[in-house]
Scaffold this motif. Structure first.
Motif, PDB file in Angstrom:
ATOM      1  N   ALA A 124       0.989  -1.289  -0.025  1.00 29.79           N
ATOM      2  CA  ALA A 124       0.250   0.090   0.200  1.00 29.79           C
ATOM      3  C   ALA A 124       1.020   1.147  -0.124  1.00 29.79           C
ATOM      4  O   ALA A 124       0.322   2.249  -0.431  1.00 29.79           O
ATOM      5  N   ILE A 125       1.980   1.095   0.521  1.00 27.86           N
ATOM      6  CA  ILE A 125       3.091   2.228   0.507  1.00 27.86           C
ATOM      7  C   ILE A 125       4.322   2.203  -0.141  1.00 27.86           C
ATOM      8  O   ILE A 125       5.337   2.923  -0.573  1.00 27.86           O
ATOM      9  N   GLY A 126       3.848   1.210  -1.757  1.00 27.69           N
ATOM     10  CA  GLY A 126       4.914   1.732  -2.405  1.00 27.69           C
ATOM     11  C   GLY A 126       6.002   0.363  -2.956  1.00 27.69           C
ATOM     12  O   GLY A 126       6.923   0.495  -3.750  1.00 27.69           O
ATOM     13  N   LYS A 127       6.037  -0.505  -1.549  1.00 24.44           N
ATOM     14  CA  LYS A 127       6.903  -1.632  -0.853  1.00 24.44           C
ATOM     15  C   LYS A 127       6.907  -2.347  -1.726  1.00 24.44           C
ATOM     16  O   LYS A 127       6.182  -3.529  -1.146  1.00 24.44           O
ATOM     17  N   ASP A 128       7.865  -3.245  -2.104  1.00 26.99           N
ATOM     18  CA  ASP A 128       7.742  -4.359  -2.836  1.00 26.99           C
ATOM     19  C   ASP A 128       8.100  -5.841  -1.686  1.00 26.99           C
ATOM     20  O   ASP A 128       9.449  -5.337  -1.433  1.00 26.99           O
ATOM     21  N   LEU A 129       7.426  -6.754  -1.589  1.00 28.66           N
ATOM     22  CA  LEU A 129       7.683  -7.460  -0.234  1.00 28.66           C
ATOM     23  C   LEU A 129       7.563  -9.001  -0.452  1.00 28.66           C
ATOM     24  O   LEU A 129       6.677  -9.521  -1.078  1.00 28.66           O
ATOM     25  N   THR A 130       8.537 -10.136  -0.895  1.00 27.56           N
ATOM     26  CA  THR A 130       8.143 -11.288  -1.489  1.00 27.56           C
ATOM     27  C   THR A 130       8.818 -12.058   0.071  1.00 27.56           C
ATOM     28  O   THR A 130       9.376 -12.080   1.206  1.00 27.56           O
ATOM     29  N   LEU A 131       8.095 -13.122   0.280  1.00 27.99           N
ATOM     30  CA  LEU A 131       7.939 -13.932   1.596  1.00 27.99           C
ATOM     31  C   LEU A 131       8.218 -15.261   0.867  1.00 27.99           C
ATOM     32  O   LEU A 131       8.167 -15.924   0.207  1.00 27.99           O
ATOM     33  N   THR A 132       8.763 -15.782   2.330  1.00 25.77           N
ATOM     34  CA  THR A 132       9.962 -17.610   1.765  1.00 25.77           C
ATOM     35  C   THR A 132       9.390 -17.584   3.496  1.00 25.77           C
ATOM     36  O   THR A 132       9.779 -17.018   4.417  1.00 25.77           O
ATOM     37  N   GLU A 133       8.715 -18.929   3.024  1.00 22.87           N
ATOM     38  CA  GLU A 133       8.585 -19.575   4.527  1.00 22.87           C
ATOM     39  C   GLU A 133       9.986 -20.623   4.872  1.00 22.87           C
ATOM     40  O   GLU A 133      10.368 -21.052   3.499  1.00 22.87           O
ATOM     41  N   VAL A 134      10.306 -20.665   6.016  1.00 20.62           N
ATOM     42  CA  VAL A 134      11.405 -21.710   6.487  1.00 20.62           C
ATOM     43  C   VAL A 134      11.337 -22.314   6.997  1.00 20.62           C
ATOM     44  O   VAL A 134       9.963 -22.493   7.300  1.00 20.62           O
ATOM     45  N   PRO A 135      12.103 -22.961   6.831  1.00 21.74           N
ATOM     46  CA  PRO A 135      11.056 -24.898   8.341  1.00 21.74           C
ATOM     47  C   PRO A 135      11.279 -24.223   9.520  1.00 21.74           C
ATOM     48  O   PRO A 135      10.627 -25.003  10.120  1.00 21.74           O
ATOM     49  N   ASP A 136      12.215 -23.570   9.722  1.00 20.64           N
ATOM     50  CA  ASP A 136      11.911 -23.694  11.444  1.00 20.64           C
ATOM     51  C   ASP A 136      13.435 -22.427  12.078  1.00 20.64           C
ATOM     52  O   ASP A 136      13.999 -21.433  10.882  1.00 20.64           O
ATOM     53  N   ASP A 137      13.829 -21.889  12.675  1.00 18.09           N
ATOM     54  CA  ASP A 137      14.192 -20.166  13.306  1.00 18.09           C
ATOM     55  C   ASP A 137      15.494 -20.749  13.105  1.00 18.09           C
ATOM     56  O   ASP A 137      16.056 -19.709  12.612  1.00 18.09           O
ATOM     57  N   ALA A 138      15.903 -21.462  13.385  1.00 21.92           N
ATOM     58  CA  ALA A 138      17.614 -21.379  13.153  1.00 21.92           C
ATOM     59  C   ALA A 138      17.615 -21.132  11.290  1.00 21.92           C
ATOM     60  O   ALA A 138      18.768 -20.859  10.919  1.00 21.92           O
ATOM     61  N   ALA A 139      17.816 -22.492  10.686  1.00 19.76           N
ATOM     62  CA  ALA A 139      17.358 -22.715   8.922  1.00 19.76           C
ATOM     63  C   ALA A 139      17.201 -20.858   9.032  1.00 19.76           C
ATOM     64  O   ALA A 139      18.121 -19.872   7.832  1.00 19.76           O
ATOM     65  N   GLY A 140      16.208 -19.849   9.529  1.00 26.07           N
ATOM     66  CA  GLY A 140      15.803 -18.311   9.406  1.00 26.07           C
ATOM     67  C   GLY A 140      16.982 -17.543   9.195  1.00 26.07           C
ATOM     68  O   GLY A 140      17.509 -16.907   8.783  1.00 26.07           O
ATOM     69  N   ARG A 141      17.165 -17.555  10.692  1.00 25.11           N
ATOM     70  CA  ARG A 141      18.459 -17.172  10.870  1.00 25.11           C
ATOM     71  C   ARG A 141      19.679 -17.369  10.971  1.00 25.11           C
ATOM     72  O   ARG A 141      20.850 -16.071  10.125  1.00 25.11           O
ATOM     73  N   LYS A 142      20.261 -18.454  10.045  1.00 24.50           N
ATOM     74  CA  LYS A 142      21.079 -18.642   9.091  1.00 24.50           C
ATOM     75  C   LYS A 142      20.856 -18.054   7.735  1.00 24.50           C
ATOM     76  O   LYS A 142      22.200 -17.483   7.449  1.00 24.50           O
ATOM     77  N   GLN A 143      20.035 -18.136   7.418  1.00 14.38           N
ATOM     78  CA  GLN A 143      19.835 -16.828   5.929  1.00 14.38           C
ATOM     79  C   GLN A 143      19.793 -15.749   6.118  1.00 14.38           C
ATOM     80  O   GLN A 143      20.519 -14.921   5.099  1.00 14.38           O
ATOM     81  N   VAL A 144      19.345 -15.066   7.072  1.00 15.06           N
ATOM     82  CA  VAL A 144      19.567 -14.158   7.759  1.00 15.06           C
ATOM     83  C   VAL A 144      20.991 -13.271   7.584  1.00 15.06           C
ATOM     84  O   VAL A 144      21.323 -12.012   6.642  1.00 15.06           O
ATOM     85  N   GLY A 145      21.244 -14.118   8.200  1.00 16.31           N
ATOM     86  CA  GLY A 145      23.251 -13.551   8.551  1.00 16.31           C
ATOM     87  C   GLY A 145      23.884 -13.821   6.952  1.00 16.31           C
ATOM     88  O   GLY A 145      24.790 -13.672   6.760  1.00 16.31           O
ATOM     89  N   ASP A 146      23.349 -14.834   5.947  1.00 15.38           N
ATOM     90  CA  ASP A 146      24.151 -15.350   4.907  1.00 15.38           C
ATOM     91  C   ASP A 146      23.542 -13.980   3.687  1.00 15.38           C
ATOM     92  O   ASP A 146      24.359 -13.687   2.926  1.00 15.38           O
ATOM     93  N   GLY A 147      22.423 -13.347   4.347  1.00 12.94           N
ATOM     94  CA  GLY A 147      22.360 -12.741   3.204  1.00 12.94           C
ATOM     95  C   GLY A 147      21.513 -13.149   2.059  1.00 12.94           C
ATOM     96  O   GLY A 147      21.104 -12.028   1.204  1.00 12.94           O
ATOM     97  N   ALA A 148      20.596 -14.051   2.175  1.00 16.18           N
ATOM     98  CA  ALA A 148      19.600 -14.431   1.661  1.00 16.18           C
ATOM     99  C   ALA A 148      18.102 -14.044   2.285  1.00 16.18           C
ATOM    100  O   ALA A 148      17.159 -13.933   0.740  1.00 16.18           O
TER     101      ALA A 148
END
Length: 404
Positions: free
Chosen positions: A73-97
């Motif tokens: 609604a404010i012009g920002k484009d978000l792409t959503l990706t489901e991750v299997p668990d919290d640890a995997a998600g944190r790793k992807q954030v750290g890697d820049g994915a």
């Protein structure tokens, strides 16, 4: 020699000298490069999408979807990706994915408050706009939870709230400003400002150059002072007009070819036409004043000081236009100033490029400038005639006006 023959002779000489000038060619080339470069940059900016990738753990999906809708609604484009668990998600954030991870806090209960239930994990810092959007989503989520706890229907209540609005009845249809027309109007004002600064001062510098070299004495032995002044103004004005027309046409063509300019050809052509019209009016009005002021001094280094008072009107109009119009295209201050001849050459073309200017205002603005020009010609001609042959110390304006 007749009057028009004399004026044409002087104007032809000015055109020939200016077209052969390396400074003129370089300035024209620089303007063309800038206008084409601007369209290319705008194309690159408009073609690049700043997509933010958000990961989420299963239980946070509903909140992530709401976040995506709020960001859109404010012009920002978000792409959503489901991750299997919290640890995997944190790793992807750290890697820049992933740019961020929306997850459920450890030990959070379904009955807990939203701020105690969810958290966002980022590598260093979160985008302030997206963070504010998520905060609004969290607030709506908290409200929904409270409504559910009281036995209400959040969907129905949100629908009622979303459709609640006051009915506005305008007496006149408001003008909708096109961002591209706004940009065209601002660019037109900038081009006229640059042209008046460059070509207008060139008139004063040319007068001083002829005065210093004593060429003016030879010229005035064959033609009248007003003919020399008029020929110089028309010659330099014609060269400046060619430059403005070339830049305007190249800018429109580049904008159409790159796809940056999507408004109709007629609207773009109208802006270029008004650019040319106001360049002619503005240049004629200011250049005859610059010619008279240039005749007051005998050294090139004194030109800047003597023409500065007149240039201030050009500068003030330009500064007000570029600082006020982008945020307030319908500014009453700009509307009033654009009708005053001294400010009209920079402000009115900006307003006309943007659109929404009543016909009577455009006609009145042109009429006032055209009415002022004959008075300026008479006044400047008197100053020029009485001062151009006086060398040495700077001639006082009062003396130039009353000299025989």
């Amino acid at each position: 020699m007749g009057s028009w023959s004399a004026i044409n002779l002087v104007a032809s000489r000015e055109v020939s000298v200016r077209l052969k000038s390396k400074a003129y060619r370089i300035s024209t080339l620089v303007l063309l490069i800038l206008i084409v470069g601007f369209t290319v940059v705008m194309k690159l900016i408009s073609g690049s999408t700043s997509t933010t990738t958000i990961g989420y753990v299963g239980p946070a999906k509903a909140l992530a979807v709401s976040w995506q809708a709020g960001a859109k609604a404010i012009g920002k484009d978000l792409t959503l990706t489901e991750v299997p668990d919290d640890a995997a998600g944190r790793k992807q954030v750290g890697d820049g994915a992933l740019d961020a991870l929306l997850t459920v806090k450890d030990g959070a209960s379904s009955s807990g408050s939203p701020q105690d239930s969810f958290q966002v994990v980022v590598k260093q810092d979160a985008d302030p706009t997206l963070r504010n959007t998520l905060n609004e989503v969290i607030k709506r989520y908290a409200l929904d939870q409270q409504i559910l706890s009281l036995g209400g229907d959040p969907v129905r209540i949100e629908s009622e709230v979303a459709t609640a609005a006051v009915d506005v009845v305008p007496l006149e249809k408001p003008h909708e400003y096109d961002p591209q027309q706004l940009a065209l109007g601002i660019i037109a004002g900038i081009l006229i400002y640059l042209s008046l600064m460059l070509n207008g001062q060139a008139v004063a510098q040319g007068v001083v150059e002829e005065k210093t070299s004593r060429v003016v004495e030879l010229l005035l032995s064959a033609i009248r002072p007003w003919q020399l002044m008029a020929g110089k103004v028309l010659g330099i004005g014609a060269v400046g007009l060619l430059q403005m027309a070339l830049v305007g046409v190249v800018g429109v063509v580049a904008g159409r070819l790159t796809g940056v300019l999507t408004i109709s050809i007629s609207a773009a052509a109208g802006t270029v036409i008004w650019l040319i019209v106001w360049y002619l009016l503005g240049f004629l009005m200011y250049s005859i004043v610059f010619a008279a002021l240039g005749a007051l001094v005998s050294r090139q280094e004194d030109v800047g000081g003597v023409v500065t008072p007149a240039l201030m009107f050009v500068i003030v109009g330009y500064v007000i236009g570029i600082s006020v119009l982008p945020s307030d295209p319908g500014s009453p201050l700009v509307e009033v100033l654009s009708l005053i001849p001294m400010f009209a050459p920079t402000l009115m073309p900006m307003r006309l490029g943007i659109g929404g200017v009543p016909v009577w205002e455009a006609v009145l603005s042109v009429a006032l400038v055209m009415a002022l020009i004959p008075a300026l010609i008479w006044l400047s001609g008197r100053i020029y005639r009485n001062a151009v042959l006086r060398s040495g110390a700077r001639v006082r304006l009062r003396d130039a006006l009353r000299a025989a």
